[in-house]
Design an enzyme around this catalytic site. Structure first.
Site, PDB file in Angstrom:
ATOM      1  N   TYR A  80     -48.870  55.421  -6.768  1.00  0.00           N
ATOM      2  CA  TYR A  80     -47.563  55.369  -6.114  1.00  0.00           C
ATOM      3  C   TYR A  80     -47.240  53.938  -5.695  1.00  0.00           C
ATOM      4  O   TYR A  80     -46.146  53.430  -5.962  1.00  0.00           O
ATOM      5  CB  TYR A  80     -47.546  56.303  -4.907  1.00  0.00           C
ATOM      6  CG  TYR A  80     -46.269  56.252  -4.109  1.00  0.00           C
ATOM      7  CD1 TYR A  80     -45.051  56.622  -4.679  1.00  0.00           C
ATOM      8  CD2 TYR A  80     -46.264  55.839  -2.772  1.00  0.00           C
ATOM      9  CE1 TYR A  80     -43.872  56.584  -3.945  1.00  0.00           C
ATOM     10  CE2 TYR A  80     -45.100  55.793  -2.033  1.00  0.00           C
ATOM     11  CZ  TYR A  80     -43.906  56.165  -2.620  1.00  0.00           C
ATOM     12  OH  TYR A  80     -42.741  56.119  -1.907  1.00  0.00           O
TER      13      TYR A  80
ATOM     14  N   LYS B 252     -44.162  51.435  -7.002  1.00  0.00           N
ATOM     15  CA  LYS B 252     -43.167  50.860  -6.096  1.00  0.00           C
ATOM     16  C   LYS B 252     -43.125  49.339  -6.234  1.00  0.00           C
ATOM     17  O   LYS B 252     -42.046  48.724  -6.224  1.00  0.00           O
ATOM     18  CB  LYS B 252     -43.480  51.263  -4.652  1.00  0.00           C
ATOM     19  CG  LYS B 252     -43.021  52.661  -4.277  1.00  0.00           C
ATOM     20  CD  LYS B 252     -41.502  52.761  -4.295  1.00  0.00           C
ATOM     21  CE  LYS B 252     -40.996  54.059  -3.724  1.00  0.00           C
ATOM     22  NZ  LYS B 252     -39.517  54.157  -3.726  1.00  0.00           N
TER      23      LYS B 252
ATOM     24  N   PRO C 229     -21.643  87.473  48.828  1.00  0.00           N
ATOM     25  CA  PRO C 229     -20.808  87.094  49.966  1.00  0.00           C
ATOM     26  C   PRO C 229     -21.511  87.338  51.304  1.00  0.00           C
ATOM     27  O   PRO C 229     -22.136  88.375  51.522  1.00  0.00           O
ATOM     28  CB  PRO C 229     -19.579  87.999  49.809  1.00  0.00           C
ATOM     29  CG  PRO C 229     -19.497  88.246  48.331  1.00  0.00           C
ATOM     30  CD  PRO C 229     -20.919  88.346  47.878  1.00  0.00           C
TER      31      PRO C 229
END
Length: 367
Positions: free
Chosen positions: A102, A106, A276
Site C-alpha cells: 500500500y 501511494k 401547586p
C-alpha cells in the site's frame, strides 16, 4: 468554484462534497471507470482537482498499483490535455513512508503527480494523512475508530490486540477544512492539523465510556479537541432505534426529580416538578452552589441567612427567563405559587455525594 473530485463517494469525499455545497461551490464527482477523454470532459471548466480516490484493501497486490498508481496516471494524462494546468491536491498516506504494498503504491502515485508538476508548473500539493476518522466512515473495513464505534454502540464485541498500539489520528472535519483551504488558495503544502495521538487501549476505553454515559449520566469534556471529535463520531454510529434513552424519575407526592447529565468537573444538570402549593428545598450549603430556571409555572424563592436571620424573596416565572442562584450560608426553598405544575431546571456545581452531600436541613420561613 468548480471543484473536480475523485473518490467523491468515499468517506472523505462525502464529507467534502457536503461542505463544498454548503459554501456555495460546485463539486463535480469524477467517477471510477472513466477513460481519459471522459475525465477530461468532466474536468472541463474546473478550477481545482481534489484527488481522493484510491485502494487500500484489495484482494491482490496488483490492485494497489492499478487503483492507486493507475488511477493517478489516468488523471494526469487527462489533465495534460486541458487548456490550462489545474492545481491538484492529493490525499496520500503516512504509509507512503513504509515499505509495504500500500505504501509503495501511494509513493508511486505521489511521483506521478510530482512529474506532472515538474513538466507543467502546475500547483500540486501532497498531503500524507494519518488514520482519518469521523462520520460516514465504513466500519469493519480499514478504520479502527469506525469499527469500534459501530460495534460498541451496538453491543457487539471488539478486539484489542495490543492496548499499547500507538495511533495517529486526524478528524475528517479538519481534513475537509484543509482541502477547502487549498481549493480557495492553492499552495504547495496542505497540512492537516491537529493530528491526535492515543493508544488502542485508550481509544476503546473512551468509546466504552461514551456508551456507559447513558447509564452513569457522566459525560466527559466533549466540547473541544479529540474528545469532541471522538464523541461526535461515536454518536454518528448509533442505530436510529437507539437515538433516545430513558432517565430515572424519582417521584413522590410533591412531584418528580430527574437527573439529566453529570460531568466530571462542571457539576450536574437535572430538573424537578412541583404541584401547586408545594414547597421544595428547605436547606443550605456550605460550598455547593446551584442555578435554578423556571421553565413552566410560577415560583417563589425564599432565602434566610443562617447567622443573621436576614430574609430575602424572589418571585419568577416561565414568562420571564431568570436564573436564581443559591448562595452558601443561606437556607433556601422554592414554592409553586401558580395554578399549574411547575417545572424547574437545575444546575449544581458539583456531583451529588451521598457521603458528603453538603446539604443541611434548615427551615426558611418558619425558622
Amino acid at each position: 468554484m468548480r471543484i473536480a473530485i475523485t473518490g467523491a463517494n468515499g468517506f472523505i469525499g462525502k464529507n467534502l462534497v457536503v461542505r463544498l455545497r454548503e459554501a456555495g461551490h460546485d463539486p463535480v464527482a469524477l467517477p471510477h471507470g472513466l477513460d481519459v477523454a471522459q475525465l477530461r470532459e468532466a474536468m472541463s471548466g474546473a478550477d481545482v482537482v481534489v484527488h481522493l480516490a484510491g485502494v487500500n484493501r484489495p484482494e491482490t497486490e496488483a490492485e494497489f498499483v492499478a487503483g492507486n498508481v493507475g488511477m493517478t496516471e489516468l488523471l494526469v494524462e487527462a489533465l495534460r490535455g486541458l487548456p490550462r494546468s489545474l492545481p491538484v491536491v492529493f490525499t496520500s498516506s503516512i504509509q507512503a513512508e513504509r515499505d509495504n504494498p500500500y505504501g509503495r503504491s501511494k509513493r508511486e502515485a505521489e511521483l506521478v503527480l510530482e512529474r506532472y508538476r515538474a513538466e507543467t508548473g502546475a500547483m500540486v500539493a501532497i498531503s500524507r494523512l494519518p488514520n482519518v476518522f469521523g462520520k460516514w466512515c465504513r466500519p469493519n473495513y480499514n478504520s479502527v475508530v469506525a469499527t469500534f464505534c459501530y460495534n460498541i454502540s451496538r453491543g457487539l464485541p471488539i478486539t484489542v490486540s495490543d492496548p499499547a498500539t500507538a495511533l495517529r489520528l486526524a478528524y475528517v472535519d479538519d481534513v475537509v477544512e484543509a482541502l477547502m483551504g487549498f481549493a480557495a488558495q492553492p499552495s504547495a503544502h496542505v497540512d492537516v492539523a491537529p493530528v491526535y495521538e492515543m493508544t488502542l487501549g485508550e481509544l476503546s476505553s473512551q468509546l466504552e465510556a461514551f456508551r456507559d454515559s447513558r447509564s452513569s449520566l457522566v459525560t466527559g469534556a466533549v466540547g473541544t479537541g479529540l474528545l469532541r471529535a471522538l464523541h461526535a463520531t461515536y454518536v454518528s454510529y448509533l442505530d436510529p432505534s437507539n437515538f433516545a434513552y430513558d432517565l430515572v424519575a424519582h417521584t413522590d407526592p410533591r412531584g418528580s426529580f430527574v437527573e439529566v447529565l453529570r460531568t466530571l468537573d462542571s457539576g450536574q444538570f437535572s430538573f424537578f416538578t412541583a404541584h401547586p402549593g408545594i414547597t421544595r428545598g428547605g436547606h443550605y450549603h456550605h460550598t455547593k452552589t446551584e442555578k435554578f430556571l423556571v421553565i413552566q409555572g410560577e415560583a417563589r424563592f425564599a432565602f434566610r441567612h443562617i447567622l443573621t436571620d436576614q430574609r430575602h424573596e424572589i418571585r419568577t416565572s416561565s414568562a420571564r427567563p431568570q436564573v436564581v442562584e443559591t448562595v452558601p450560608g443561606w437556607s433556601h426553598d422554592i414554592t409553586n405559587v401558580g395554578e399549574d405544575t411547575m417545572v424547574v431546571m437545575l444546575w449544581a456545581n458539583e456531583l451529588f455525594d451521598r457521603d458528603r452531600p453538603d446539604t443541611i436541613a434548615a427551615k426558611v420561613l418558619d425558622a
